[in-house]
Enzyme design. Structure first.
Site, mmCIF file in Angstrom:
data_model
loop_
_atom_site.group_PDB
_atom_site.id
_atom_site.type_symbol
_atom_site.label_atom_id
_atom_site.label_comp_id
_atom_site.label_asym_id
_atom_site.label_seq_id
_atom_site.Cartn_x
_atom_site.Cartn_y
_atom_site.Cartn_z
ATOM 1 C CB CYS A 2 -2.567 -6.498 9.016
ATOM 2 S SG CYS A 2 -0.806 -6.339 8.802
ATOM 3 N NE ARG A 27 -8.002 -6.854 5.559
ATOM 4 C CZ ARG A 27 -8.475 -5.662 5.904
ATOM 5 N NH1 ARG A 27 -9.714 -5.357 5.628
ATOM 6 N NH2 ARG A 27 -7.718 -4.792 6.516
ATOM 7 C CD1 TRP A 80 0.713 -7.953 2.496
ATOM 8 C CD2 TRP A 80 1.458 -5.979 3.236
ATOM 9 N NE1 TRP A 80 1.283 -7.287 1.443
ATOM 10 C CE2 TRP A 80 1.751 -6.087 1.870
ATOM 11 C CE3 TRP A 80 1.849 -4.825 3.920
ATOM 12 C CZ2 TRP A 80 2.394 -5.077 1.155
ATOM 13 C CZ3 TRP A 80 2.490 -3.820 3.219
ATOM 14 C CH2 TRP A 80 2.754 -3.949 1.846
ATOM 15 C CG ASN A 106 -4.814 -4.732 11.080
ATOM 16 O OD1 ASN A 106 -4.136 -5.704 11.387
ATOM 17 N ND2 ASN A 106 -5.993 -4.825 10.492
ATOM 18 N N GLY A 107 -1.715 -1.503 11.063
ATOM 19 C CA GLY A 107 -1.293 -0.105 10.957
ATOM 20 C C GLY A 107 0.201 0.019 11.128
ATOM 21 C CD GLU A 509 -6.092 -1.717 -14.226
ATOM 22 O OE1 GLU A 509 -5.365 -0.907 -13.644
ATOM 23 O OE2 GLU A 509 -6.625 -2.683 -13.654
ATOM 24 C CE LYS A 513 -5.416 -5.800 -12.296
ATOM 25 N NZ LYS A 513 -5.965 -4.516 -11.967
ATOM 26 C CD GLU A 516 -2.295 -5.539 -9.269
ATOM 27 O OE1 GLU A 516 -2.495 -5.133 -8.125
ATOM 28 O OE2 GLU A 516 -3.199 -5.633 -10.114
ATOM 29 C CG HIS A 532 9.998 11.015 -27.032
ATOM 30 N ND1 HIS A 532 10.703 11.932 -27.779
ATOM 31 C CD2 HIS A 532 8.719 11.102 -27.461
ATOM 32 C CE1 HIS A 532 9.878 12.552 -28.608
ATOM 33 N NE2 HIS A 532 8.663 12.055 -28.442
ATOM 34 C CE LYS A 629 -10.114 -6.497 -3.957
ATOM 35 N NZ LYS A 629 -9.810 -6.341 -5.391
#
Ligand code: M6R
Length: 634
Positions: A2, A27, A80, A106-107, A509, A513, A516, A532, A629
């Protein structure tokens, strides 16, 4: 996540609000809204105008073009979704029952259910599913009481109401509030969620992050926890949570590229991948001395006493930053010989290990605003402060890309990775910057403690100095290779990434990526774990990406890759070119470098691979769905 942008002054604010929110778009968000107060009759009473829309900011800005809300004060928000779907009803601002008070937040208000229950008992009707909506209702009731007790309709009444209401809120919040009956006031408050004030010429701003202020003002002041500010067209009054007036000098935003443009690149992510050689070169120029391996010669802000004292290190981070921490832990343990553990910050918070003496705690975060990382660091500080024994003191270090962030402000020692603003939600150049910070720490500890020979230290330092040029060549080469093969993976549903040793975090990573930005399910494994369990997934439809770099585990990774190939998996190698290369169906070649520095290079083709698949699918690469973000909620 947000974003808040609010302004008060003498200009019409609707378009300013959209401009500010646009700078926070990176963001991540899923709906947006603004509220302004149109001053109808001589400063006494105004009319609240609210516009909201689902989806991108351009929907809101089109709506506003048709019918522009008037007013010289306003609040704006990009949401968000946390509580309730991303739709127009749940978008902020939220109003009280009288429709006179507008709040953006926000929060997360953790006790909102209890507060909402009490409000419902008082007859308040809710229109949204959000936690935020309790705030305007609470402020509305508080103001009603004040007016009944003879207070006048003015900014002080609004300020007092907000001061009272925030004491009821549990959790994290940053709020901006306007009231149509106080058209010359904007009240903002912060409780563990960031807000910065901006000082313009005849106008004042408040934003959840400094990039929103760029173009309006460079003079800013971050709110401290539980501070409240009253903004009027004449200035800003700042108060602590006891209502005492605070006086602090604002700072000046530094840097010329606080809000970057895409230049000729199709997406910010691609531009940021291309900026990695520059990130590396800047880092080398700033931190890597010429006179290595003399002791303490890496120019990092770590005091000699910390270097002498530290017996172990713990790293707290989330997502990509945690992967950088894992590369760091490998280096610190295997090269510098210091026991190091990496934790998910979100897990550490609620299940910390028993306290160990003489421990350096490192928080890694590109944004410096990640709620889980901040909370884990605060918790660790608190539990160490409560012990009366110097050996258990809190020695901390932040590795961040935003010195003016909450993490930057809270920690005494920080390494600024200096990667420049990163707009793409998928971290790329900041990941490189974070890894480089760990190489610096490793060299520093290894030379200070003489855990490696001077020659070994010099070799690592020299290898690092070659990285910028190697990155430039690699990016150029693999940009076209990955573009050529991207179409083959458009229908792919699952991908397995394998790595071992120092390249295991790069497998994680690479998988992150791909998930995402291309929405393809991907999982990273230490290559030895394949047999395994995960091997059961393999067939011709599940490609395997294998990072195989000559060094301690090279042969092992190749054998693990053969096992995948024997199950018909298409094998994509990230490896040096050699006789073994023919096992790979596709190969991203890496120059023949020492295994120690290889993660700085092996990650690049994986970034480009994910990028080109997502771009080929026509996806929103820079703002992938559901992601943010700065993850400022738990
Ligand atoms: O700002 P931080 O580095 O603390 O963020 C941590 C994660 O949220 C972040 O790395 C996330 O995983 C990114 N989207 C990765 O591309």
């Amino acid at each position: 996540m947000c974003g808040i942008f609010a302004v008060i002054g003498s200009r019409e604010v609707s378009s300013l609000l959209i401009d500010g929110l646009r700078k926070l778009e990176y963001r991540g968000y899923d709906s947006a809204g603004i509220a302004t107060i149109e001053n109808l009759n001589n400063d006494q009473i105004g009319q609240l105008n609210v516009k909201k829309s689902k989806g991108k900011l351009k929907n809101l800005s089109n709506l506003i073009k048709q019918n522009t809300p008037k007013g010289h004060v306003g609040v704006g928000h990009t949401r968000w979704a946390t509580h309730g779907k991303p739709d127009e009803i749940n978008a902020h601002p939220h109003l009280d029952s009288s429709g006179q008070i507008a709040v953006v937040q926000n929060g997360i208000i953790e006790n909102y259910r209890d507060l909402a229950r009490d409000l419902k008992l008082k007859g308040i009707k809710f229109t949204s599913e959000t936690d935020t909506e309790i705030i305007p209702h609470l402020i509305g009731l508080e103001i009603e009481n004040s007016l009944a007790n003879g207070l006048s309709q003015n900014e002080q009444t609004l300020l007092r109401a907000v001061q009272k209401v925030v004491t009821l809120l549990e959790g994290t919040y940053a709020i901006a509030v306007i009231w149509s009956k106080a058209p010359n006031a904007l009240v903002v408050a912060s409780g563990h969620a960031p807000l910065v004030l901006g000082f313009g010429e005849g106008e004042f701003f408040c934003a959840s992050d400094t990039p929103a202020l760029v173009g309006f003002t460079r003079t800013f002041l971050p709110l401290r926890d539980h501070e409240i500010a009253l903004l009027t067209p004449l200035g800003i009054e700042l108060y602590d949570d006891d209502g005492n007036r605070q006086h602090r000098a604002p700072s000046l935003l530094e840097g010329t590229e606080l809000f970057a443009d895409k230049r000729n690149f199709r997406h910010f992510m691609l531009k940021e991948i291309y900026e990695q050689p520059e990130t590396a070169q800047l880092w080398i120029d700033r931190f890597l001395p010429i006179d290595l391996p003399s002791q303490n010669s890496v120019a990092l802000p770590i005091s000699k006493s910390i270097l002498d004292k530290i017996e172990q290190i713990q790293i707290l981070a989330c997502g990509t930053s945690r992967h950088a921490g894992m590369v760091g832990a490998y280096l610190l343990e295997q090269f510098a010989g210091i026991p190091t553990k990496v934790y998910f910050a979100s897990e550490f918070r609620y299940a910390p290990p028993p306290l160990s003496p003489n421990t350096l705690t490192i928080g890694v975060s590109q944004s410096g605003e990640t709620a889980d990382t901040l909370a884990a660091l605060r918790m660790e500080k608190e539990r160490r402060d409560s012990i009366d024994d110097d050996n258990f003191s809190f020695h901390q270090l932040g590795i961040i890309n935003r010195v003016e962030s909450s993490l930057g402000r809270e920690l005494d020692n920080v390494i600024d990775i200096g990667s420049g603003i990163e707009i793409g939600v998928a971290a790329t150049k900041t990941f490189l910057g974070q890894m480089l910070a760990f190489y610096g720490l490793t060299l520093l500890f290894a030379s200070h403690r003489q855990s490696r020979t001077p020659q070994e230290i010099l070799n690592l330092s020299n290898d690092l100095k070659l990285i910028p040029k190697q990155l430039t060549d690699l990016i150029k080469k693999h940009d076209s290779v990955s573009k050529e093969i991207a179409h083959m993976f458009v229908e792919t549903k699952d991908v397995i990434f394998l790595g071992r040793g120092i390249n295991y975090p790069i497998a994680l990573e690479g998988a992150l990526k791909l998930k995402e930005i291309s929405y393809i399910h991907a999982q990273g494994y230490p290559a030895g774990e394949l047999k395994h369990g995960p091997i059961a997934l393999l067939d011709q439809h599940v490609p395997v990406v294998s990072i195989a770099i000559p060094g301690v585990v090279y042969e092992k990774v190749l054998s693990n890759s053969q096992e995948a190939k024997a199950r018909d998996a298409r094998l994509i190698g990230v490896s040096t070119y050699g006789p073994e290369s023919d096992i790979f169906d596709e190969l991203f070649t890496i120059p023949d470098v020492s295994e120690w520095v290889s993660p700085l290079l092996t990650v690049v083709p994986l970034q480009l691979f994910s990028y080109h698949i997502a771009a080929h699918k026509g996806l929103d690469v820079d703002q992938p769905r559901n992601l943010a973000k700065s993850v400022t909620v738990e």
